[in-house]
Scaffold this active site. Structure first.
Site, mmCIF file in Angstrom:
data_model
loop_
_atom_site.group_PDB
_atom_site.id
_atom_site.type_symbol
_atom_site.label_atom_id
_atom_site.label_comp_id
_atom_site.label_asym_id
_atom_site.label_seq_id
_atom_site.Cartn_x
_atom_site.Cartn_y
_atom_site.Cartn_z
ATOM 1 N N LYS A 1 64.802 43.536 46.717
ATOM 2 C CA LYS A 1 63.393 43.449 47.151
ATOM 3 C C LYS A 1 62.923 44.746 47.816
ATOM 4 C CE LYS A 1 64.572 39.563 49.248
ATOM 5 N NZ LYS A 1 65.813 39.203 48.523
ATOM 6 N N ILE A 2 63.715 45.238 48.775
ATOM 7 C CA ILE A 2 63.284 46.439 49.508
ATOM 8 C C ILE A 2 63.397 47.675 48.613
ATOM 9 C CG2 ILE A 2 63.796 47.944 51.488
ATOM 10 C CD1 ILE A 2 64.784 45.373 52.951
ATOM 11 N N THR B 1 68.399 52.689 55.920
ATOM 12 C CA THR B 1 67.659 51.655 56.656
ATOM 13 C C THR B 1 68.282 50.295 56.356
ATOM 14 O OG1 THR B 1 66.058 51.502 54.847
ATOM 15 C CG2 THR B 1 65.427 52.867 56.723
ATOM 16 N N ARG C 1 72.374 49.039 56.612
ATOM 17 C CA ARG C 1 73.353 48.654 57.629
ATOM 18 C C ARG C 1 74.211 49.875 57.964
ATOM 19 N NH1 ARG C 1 70.552 45.105 58.541
ATOM 20 N NH2 ARG C 1 70.893 42.863 58.536
ATOM 21 N N ASP D 1 68.199 54.530 60.477
ATOM 22 C CA ASP D 1 67.594 53.448 61.263
ATOM 23 C C ASP D 1 68.674 52.491 61.747
ATOM 24 O OD1 ASP D 1 65.259 52.000 62.247
ATOM 25 O OD2 ASP D 1 65.793 50.458 60.772
ATOM 26 N N GLU E 1 76.040 50.549 66.425
ATOM 27 C CA GLU E 1 74.750 50.329 67.103
ATOM 28 C C GLU E 1 74.766 49.159 68.083
ATOM 29 O OE1 GLU E 1 72.319 49.517 63.537
ATOM 30 O OE2 GLU E 1 71.896 47.551 64.386
ATOM 31 N N HIS F 1 66.886 50.721 64.582
ATOM 32 C CA HIS F 1 66.806 49.506 63.756
ATOM 33 C C HIS F 1 65.397 48.897 63.829
ATOM 34 C CE1 HIS F 1 69.720 46.444 61.856
ATOM 35 N NE2 HIS F 1 68.516 46.236 61.384
ATOM 36 N N GLN F 2 64.421 49.758 63.585
ATOM 37 C CA GLN F 2 63.043 49.300 63.740
ATOM 38 C C GLN F 2 62.307 49.162 62.410
ATOM 39 O OE1 GLN F 2 61.436 52.976 65.835
ATOM 40 N NE2 GLN F 2 59.559 52.378 64.804
ATOM 41 N N ALA F 3 63.039 49.378 61.292
ATOM 42 C CA ALA F 3 62.340 49.379 59.998
ATOM 43 C C ALA F 3 61.603 48.056 59.744
ATOM 44 C CB ALA F 3 63.326 49.663 58.873
ATOM 45 N N PHE F 4 62.162 46.965 60.238
ATOM 46 C CA PHE F 4 61.535 45.650 59.981
ATOM 47 C C PHE F 4 60.340 45.386 60.889
ATOM 48 C CE2 PHE F 4 62.424 42.981 63.712
ATOM 49 C CZ PHE F 4 63.217 43.851 64.447
HETATM 50 P P1 NAI Z 1 68.194 42.036 48.275
HETATM 51 O O1 NAI Z 1 69.263 41.000 48.326
HETATM 52 O O2 NAI Z 1 66.852 41.686 47.721
HETATM 53 O O3 NAI Z 1 68.729 43.316 47.472
HETATM 54 C C1 NAI Z 1 69.996 43.875 47.649
HETATM 55 C C2 NAI Z 1 70.368 44.582 46.358
HETATM 56 O O4 NAI Z 1 71.610 45.249 46.582
HETATM 57 C C3 NAI Z 1 70.567 43.621 45.175
HETATM 58 O O5 NAI Z 1 69.847 44.087 44.045
HETATM 59 C C4 NAI Z 1 72.060 43.685 44.929
HETATM 60 O O6 NAI Z 1 72.417 43.505 43.565
HETATM 61 C C5 NAI Z 1 72.380 45.092 45.409
HETATM 62 N N1 NAI Z 1 73.803 45.304 45.639
HETATM 63 C C6 NAI Z 1 74.770 44.393 45.946
HETATM 64 N N2 NAI Z 1 75.975 44.989 45.981
HETATM 65 C C7 NAI Z 1 75.764 46.297 45.691
HETATM 66 C C8 NAI Z 1 76.626 47.419 45.546
HETATM 67 N N3 NAI Z 1 77.944 47.293 45.674
HETATM 68 N N4 NAI Z 1 76.075 48.609 45.262
HETATM 69 C C9 NAI Z 1 74.736 48.758 45.080
HETATM 70 N N5 NAI Z 1 73.877 47.716 45.180
HETATM 71 C C10 NAI Z 1 74.385 46.506 45.496
HETATM 72 O O7 NAI Z 1 68.071 42.582 49.769
HETATM 73 P P2 NAI Z 1 66.847 43.334 50.451
HETATM 74 O O8 NAI Z 1 65.922 42.333 51.027
HETATM 75 O O9 NAI Z 1 66.310 44.351 49.521
HETATM 76 O O10 NAI Z 1 67.576 44.048 51.683
HETATM 77 C C11 NAI Z 1 68.526 45.078 51.496
HETATM 78 C C12 NAI Z 1 69.227 45.360 52.805
HETATM 79 O O11 NAI Z 1 68.299 45.903 53.742
HETATM 80 C C13 NAI Z 1 69.766 44.104 53.544
HETATM 81 O O12 NAI Z 1 71.037 43.750 53.060
HETATM 82 C C14 NAI Z 1 69.828 44.568 54.969
HETATM 83 O O13 NAI Z 1 71.113 45.100 55.214
HETATM 84 C C15 NAI Z 1 68.800 45.671 55.052
HETATM 85 N N6 NAI Z 1 67.676 45.358 55.946
HETATM 86 C C16 NAI Z 1 67.414 46.217 56.982
HETATM 87 C C17 NAI Z 1 66.356 46.007 57.841
HETATM 88 C C18 NAI Z 1 66.010 46.950 58.949
HETATM 89 O O14 NAI Z 1 65.191 46.617 59.825
HETATM 90 N N7 NAI Z 1 66.554 48.139 58.988
HETATM 91 C C19 NAI Z 1 65.524 44.789 57.688
HETATM 92 C C20 NAI Z 1 65.851 43.989 56.531
HETATM 93 C C21 NAI Z 1 66.908 44.254 55.714
#
Ligand code: NAI
Length: 327
Positions: free
Chosen positions: A155-156, A230, A232, A256, A261, A293-296
């Site tokens: 999604k992101i 942004t 983990r 981020d 952290e 960790h403010q991206a959200f």
């Molecule tokens: P999502 O589940 O929609 O997308 C994650 C993508 O990563 C999927 O397409 C998946 O197939 C792929 N993936 C899985 N294993 C992989 C690998 N070994 N190599 C490459 N790609 C791989 O998740 P979404 O919503 O896009 O979020 C992504 C990440 O963003 C979250 O897991 C979270 O860690 C982080 N996040 C950070 C925030 C922040 O405030 N900094 C806020 C929200 C999420």
């Protein structure tokens, strides 16, 4: 019968504001501390605990929650790498999360970091506050025509890809589950590392992605590459990143998230002596930008987080299908 109780850990003023706004049904007990084995007892009497990214919901914590008859772990975030889901399942405790609350918030912050890092906006801001209008040391490069390497096209990642395309960038991607996205070329990890001018991480933290940016991947990268994380902290071996920065093998990094952290981010440490040498060195580098960790952190995201977290608990208590269960 009284209201069901939720023990809410790592509570910040903004959490309380948004959860109080939407909560009609529950008695929420806000605790400032992060949930961990030492304070899990605070959940006594609550049917659910509500936790965020740095609460330590490990096996030990869950064993205690289970003894206290807690039935649900409500994650008010998407990632669940800090929860021992296996132990929760063994104990019959449901783990519910907020899979998406605003991919735009994170993707927009990612591009904000890139612009700030590449065009040295924080440095320029500090200079002009002191009437220093010199441009020396502030040169960046055009994003137009450059290549963004996106790891994780969920999604992101996809929103971020759209933003990159808006800037006229070429996009390379790596994801074990490629999607069909116009104008995006899926390549091997190695090709992405070699050919990208900007590398942005949008995958979850798993066994496979732990330290996906490490000494050997850094060695493949272009000399001026900008790395943005942004997602983990543990996706990057931070010491290897610091060495690459010290040896001028990469152009810069915008972070981020940080692997250590927990206990540092989200808190005001300005009065303390921070003894973490790695973050201290990173903070001091002119080609590193760190946000906490403010991206959200947008109104839309916080509003969605509060509503979806509470709906997840409603669904559990009403026996509805648990669409946001972590399995
Ligand atoms: P999502 O589940 O929609 O997308 C994650 C993508 O990563 C999927 O397409 C998946 O197939 C792929 N993936 C899985 N294993 C992989 C690998 N070994 N190599 C490459 N790609 C791989 O998740 P979404 O919503 O896009 O979020 C992504 C990440 O963003 C979250 O897991 C979270 O860690 C982080 N996040 C950070 C925030 C922040 O405030 N900094 C806020 C929200 C999420």
């Amino acid at each position: 019968m009284g209201k069901e109780e939720i023990a809410f850990f790592d509570a910040k003023p903004y959490d309380k504001e948004w959860f109080d706004k939407y909560n009609k049904n529950y008695d929420i007990r806000y605790y400032v501390g992060r949930l961990r084995p030492e304070n899990a007892k605070l959940a006594e009497g609550a049917k659910a605990v509500c936790v965020f990214v740095n609460d330590d919901v490990n096996e030990k914590t869950i064993e205690i929650l289970s003894r206290l008859k807690v039935e649900v772990i409500l994650l008010r975030c998407a990632g669940y790498n800090n929860v021992s889901v296996k132990t929760a399942q063994k104990r019959g405790i449901k783990v519910l999360r907020v899979p998406a609350y605003s991919p735009y918030a994170v993707a927009e912050h990612t591009m904000g970091l890139i612009l700030a890092l590449n065009r040295k906006i924080p440095r320029a801001y500090i200079r002009t506050r002191d009437f220093n209008f010199s441009l020396n040391g502030l040169m960046g490069f055009d994003l137009h025509g450059k290549t963004a390497g996106v790891i994780g096209t969920g999604k992101i990642g996809r929103v971020f890809i759209d933003i990159c395309k808006g800037f006229g960038m070429n996009v390379l991607a790596f994801d074990p589950f490629p999607a069909k996205i116009d104008g995006v070329e899926y390549v091997s990890k190695e090709e992405l590392f070699t050919d990208s001018d900007i590398i942005s991480l949008h995958c979850p933290l798993t066994k496979e992605t732990h330290y996906i940016i490490n000494k050997s991947s850094l060695e493949l990268m272009k000399k001026n590459v900008l790395i943005v994380n942004t997602s983990r902290g543990r996706l990057i071996d931070t010491e290897a990143l610091l060495s690459a920065l010290n040896e001028k093998r990469i152009g810069g990094a915008a972070l981020d998230v940080y692997e250590e952290e927990s206990g540092l981010f989200f808190e005001d440490n300005s009065d303390k002596i921070v003894t973490d040498e790695v973050i201290s060195l990173l903070v001091s580098r002119p080609n590193v930008i760190i946000t906490s960790h403010q991206a959200f952190f947008t109104e839309e995201a916080l509003s969605n987080i509060a509503q979806i977290t509470l709906e997840n608990f409603d669904d559990y208590l009403s026996g509805n299908e648990l669409k946001n269960e972590v399995k």
